[in-house]
Design an enzyme around this catalytic site. Sequence first.
Site, short mmCIF file in Angstrom:
data_model
loop_
_atom_site.label_atom_id
_atom_site.label_comp_id
_atom_site.label_asym_id
_atom_site.label_seq_id
_atom_site.Cartn_x
_atom_site.Cartn_y
_atom_site.Cartn_z
N LEU A 59 0.81 -1.22 0.00
CA LEU A 59 0.00 0.00 0.00
C LEU A 59 0.84 1.27 0.00
CD1 LEU A 59 -2.90 -0.83 2.51
CD2 LEU A 59 -2.97 -0.79 0.01
N ALA A 82 -3.58 -4.06 5.88
CA ALA A 82 -3.44 -3.08 6.96
C ALA A 82 -2.45 -3.59 7.99
CB ALA A 82 -4.78 -2.81 7.64
N SER A 125 -13.16 0.07 10.67
CA SER A 125 -13.12 -0.70 11.91
C SER A 125 -13.97 -0.08 13.01
CB SER A 125 -11.67 -0.79 12.39
OG SER A 125 -11.60 -1.31 13.70
N GLU A 127 -13.03 0.06 15.91
CA GLU A 127 -12.10 0.76 16.79
C GLU A 127 -12.13 2.27 16.56
OE1 GLU A 127 -9.97 -0.27 19.23
OE2 GLU A 127 -10.60 -2.37 19.13
N TYR A 151 -4.03 2.74 15.91
CA TYR A 151 -4.78 1.98 14.91
C TYR A 151 -6.13 2.65 14.62
CZ TYR A 151 -7.64 -1.73 12.90
OH TYR A 151 -8.49 -2.45 12.09
N LYS A 155 -7.44 4.47 11.12
CA LYS A 155 -8.62 3.98 10.42
C LYS A 155 -9.64 5.10 10.20
CE LYS A 155 -8.10 -0.39 9.37
NZ LYS A 155 -8.34 -0.91 8.00
#
Length: 323
Positions: A59, A82, A125, A127, A151, A155
């Site tokens: 990526l 990811a 996500s 999260e 994280y 995201k």
Amino acid sequence: MKKAFITGINGQDGSYLAEYLLDLGYEVHGTVRRNSTPENQDIRISEIHSKIHTHYGDLLDQGGLEKLLDQIQPDEIYNLAAQSHVRISFDIPQFTVQTNAIGVLNILEAYRRSCPNAKFYQASSSEMFGLSVEEDNFQRETTPMNPVSPYGCSKVFGYNIVRNYRRAYGLHTTNGILFNHESPRRGSNFVTNKVVKAAARIKLGLQDKLELGNMDSYRDWGHSYDYVRAMHLMLQHDQPGDWVVSTMKTHSVREMCGLVFSYLGLDYKDYVIQNPKYLRPEELPYLRGDSTKIRTELGWEPQYSFKEMMEEMAEYWLNYYQK
């Protein structure tokens, strides 16, 4: 024949998605990252390797992504690659942000330049919600995002840049806001497989204890296979959008330990101890998703219960270690 392009095809979700799309008659392409020990790199896709097309890709390499998309001209793009471990994101925050934020921008740019008529799915996500919980104890598409980890923060950028490219360039870009999802293919440093593998080893006399972090964190856990079905459904919809995918039920790590160890005829209290090194600098105590939107608009329903999923994982690792 439709063509699909999956970043992270050799991961848990990527491998299930590749199998699912093959069954639907797709031509499936996907990226794997090159490393110096490739022996176990494609273990999750070993049974379908001859039926899919794998390409080295990253990526962080927009030029390489653009070249691949130019050549393949996919109908659907699934960005699943990811740095996906929340706890480890505190150890490598820069890499996490580069991959999960700038990486999404890179593939969006490659997609916009190479095959703008394709449909694009981004693996967002739960999260991202962090500490935000609605009054009814659910998190849904309209819940404010207040992440508590590198994280989660990374995201949120990916989620928002996907929405921005949808509006700015008229692209069919969709976010799947997936709550925790597991399977026997889950990495061993994730708590579900860590618990199941240890329980199986303890049952067979190969291990004495299991060390865990926070036993009282609650998560909405579903099965990866159910969730890749949801990903595909999203890209069959006429309009792009953002959908939460969840079981709408929550369980604690402690409850999970009780279920798995009991299934194997053991009492988790005799074997599980807490180790502070596995605690996060900032803990997220509770996640439960409201997936009403995808259930009503797209007709998605999970097939696995939490109990069925954990028992499937326990059977898999018990058989693995017995061999």
